[in-house]
Scaffold this active site. Structure first.
Site, PDB file in Angstrom:
ATOM      1  N   HIS A  18       0.876  -1.339  -0.135  1.00  7.32           N
ATOM      2  CA  HIS A  18      -0.120   0.102   0.160  1.00  7.32           C
ATOM      3  C   HIS A  18       0.905   0.984  -0.067  1.00  7.32           C
ATOM      4  CE1 HIS A  18      -3.531   2.342   1.070  1.00  7.32           C
ATOM      5  NE2 HIS A  18      -2.688   3.125   1.624  1.00  7.32           N
ATOM      6  N   GLU A  19       2.021   1.309   0.837  1.00  5.07           N
ATOM      7  CA  GLU A  19       2.667   2.462   1.137  1.00  5.07           C
ATOM      8  C   GLU A  19       3.573   2.436  -0.187  1.00  5.07           C
ATOM      9  OE1 GLU A  19       1.783   4.657   2.944  1.00  5.07           O
ATOM     10  OE2 GLU A  19       0.661   3.204   4.336  1.00  5.07           O
ATOM     11  N   HIS A  22       2.046   4.741  -2.867  1.00  2.00           N
ATOM     12  CA  HIS A  22       2.146   6.026  -2.650  1.00  2.00           C
ATOM     13  C   HIS A  22       3.554   6.397  -2.946  1.00  2.00           C
ATOM     14  CE1 HIS A  22      -1.874   6.226  -0.862  1.00  2.00           C
ATOM     15  NE2 HIS A  22      -1.249   5.791   0.321  1.00  2.00           N
TER      16      HIS A  22
END
Length: 421
Positions: A18-19, A22
């Site tokens: 997920h990170e 980003h």
């Protein structure tokens, strides 16, 4: 211990990917990423590579990528401030030492008259013992040094808010999208490694300590009849087997062209709510998928579960089930414990479902979540200018506080469900 390891691996993978979404798109937009963190709270492990610090933190409740400009910059040089300067070969400032200046013998101590460390990148000031006002250029990758800790400056063009709306939105939405990609990859791998279950009346893999193995059944045996009832598909067989716990049944099978009847006694398996059923320790037959079919299977399963979870969310909104049905970290841990006992393939599938759930939850238009930030971007697009940063920050802060309160309530429900009943 196995459950702890499984939980850490699954949680770490979900948050990492997920990170990573980003992080990748923030870096592509030229944003300075100060920290890439897995977990919250105190640091357990930390190292720095290039301009980013990578950390693992104590509490398994999320993670973050700290982008320059999202929070106020840590150091501000005001008139009258005394700072030590170190220069590179081009005679531009490379380090600005805030305190403990005696550790650096080559410092030029300057009293600041004017400074801009975001846009023009300069310091005007007076060196010790001199009355001439001098101007010093600051390198774009210069660092502050405070208490021995270095922190890179963030020129305006490296800050999050300096980027186009489309770049900022992409950097935010990439996190949840990466969770969907991870689920797709896991499902595709399951298609190739585990295969696709078939509704054929044929025995798949047998458990070593199962009733089927003890009775002499073998993988590949094709079921013809059970207690005189004709079997046309796998679900026909499982329905009859489940109805006869601890009761001997006669299974007529075909093996290498030979018909034989074998007596099997399904073992009792107790389930929740007092439901009992018989099991013989055998899996359904599977078809190992080719890479192309596995990709199609991965996409199909990802879409199916996204749709299913969205439907469940709709039921939560309409009150068809309550907050008591939600699970927090404790509930996820206990479920992971049960799933881990069933084998690696079940654990992979559970990880894929959690990844989809994390992606969807983060896209909800709630403050402090990625979806809440995207909602603010939508308002900015309609207005033609961004909202006040302080007001937006306050909304996200309140949203985060409410989410933490919800987390506490859900965790308490988990504790009551699993430990206090």
């Amino acid at each position: 211990m196995d459950t702890v390891i499984a939980f850490i691996v699954i949680f770490g993978a979900l948050v990492f990917f997920h990170e990573l979404g980003h992080f990748i798109f923030a870096k592509r937009a030229g944003i300075l990423c100060r920290e890439f963190a897995i977990g919250m709270g105190p640091k357990i492990l930390a190292f720095k590579r290039n301009e980013t610090q990578y950390t693992i933190r104590l509490l398994p409740i999320g993670g973050y990528v700290r982008m320059a400009g999202e929070d106020p910059e840590m150091v501000e040089l005001k008139p009258g401030f005394r700072v030590g300067l170190l220069f590179n070969e081009d005679q531009t400032i490379q380090k600005m030492v805030v305190n403990n200046k005696d550790r650096y013998p080559d410092l030029r101590i300057v009293e600041v008259a004017e400074a801009d460390i975001e846009r023009e990148l300069f310091i005007k000031g007076y060196e010790e013992g001199e009355e001439e006002l001098k101007t010093y250029k600051i390198a774009k990758d210069a660092v502050f040094v405070e208490d021995g800790v270095e922190s890179q400056i963030a020129p305006w063009d490296r800050q999050f808010n300096s980027k186009k709306l489309s770049q900022r939105a992409l950097a935010i939405v990439a996190g949840p999208m990466m969770n969907f990609v991870l689920a797709f990859v896991i499902f595709a791998l399951l298609g190739m490694l585990q295969g696709l279950s078939l509704d054929e009346p044929e025995l798949g893999q047998l458990l070593d300590d199962g009733a089927a193995m003890e009775a002499g059944l073998r993988e590949g045996d094709r079921i013809q009849e059970i207690d005189g009832q004709t079997i046309g598909k796998w679900t026909d067989a499982t329905t009859i087997i489940q109805q006869h716990p601890n009761e001997e049944i006669q299974m007529t099978i075909e093996r290498n062209g030979e018909i034989m009847t074998i007596a099997v006694t399904p073992r009792l398996q107790e389930e929740e709510e007092g439901i009992n059923r018989g099991v013989i320790g055998v899996y359904a037959p599977v078809e190992k998928l080719s890479p192309l079919k596995a990709i199609s299977y991965g996409a199909e399963q990802t879409y199916l579960w996204i749709k299913t979870i969205l439907e469940l969310l709709g039921q939560l909104v309409t009150g068809q089930f309550t907050i008591d049905a939600l699970a927090g970290p404790v509930g996820i841990y206990k479920t992971t414990e049960v799933v881990a006992e069933s084998g690696i393939y079940y654990l992979m599938r559970w990880g894929a479902l959690l990844s989809i759930n994390l992606g969807i939850m983060n896209l909800l238009p709630l403050p402090a979540l990625d979806g809440g930030r995207l909602l603010f971007f939508g308002v900015e697009a309609l207005r033609g200018k961004p909202l006040d940063r302080q007001k937006e920050g306050m909304v996200h802060f309140v949203g985060f506080a409410l989410l933490m309160l919800l987390m506490i309530v859900v965790t308490w429900n988990d504790i009551q469900r699993f430990f206090l009943q």
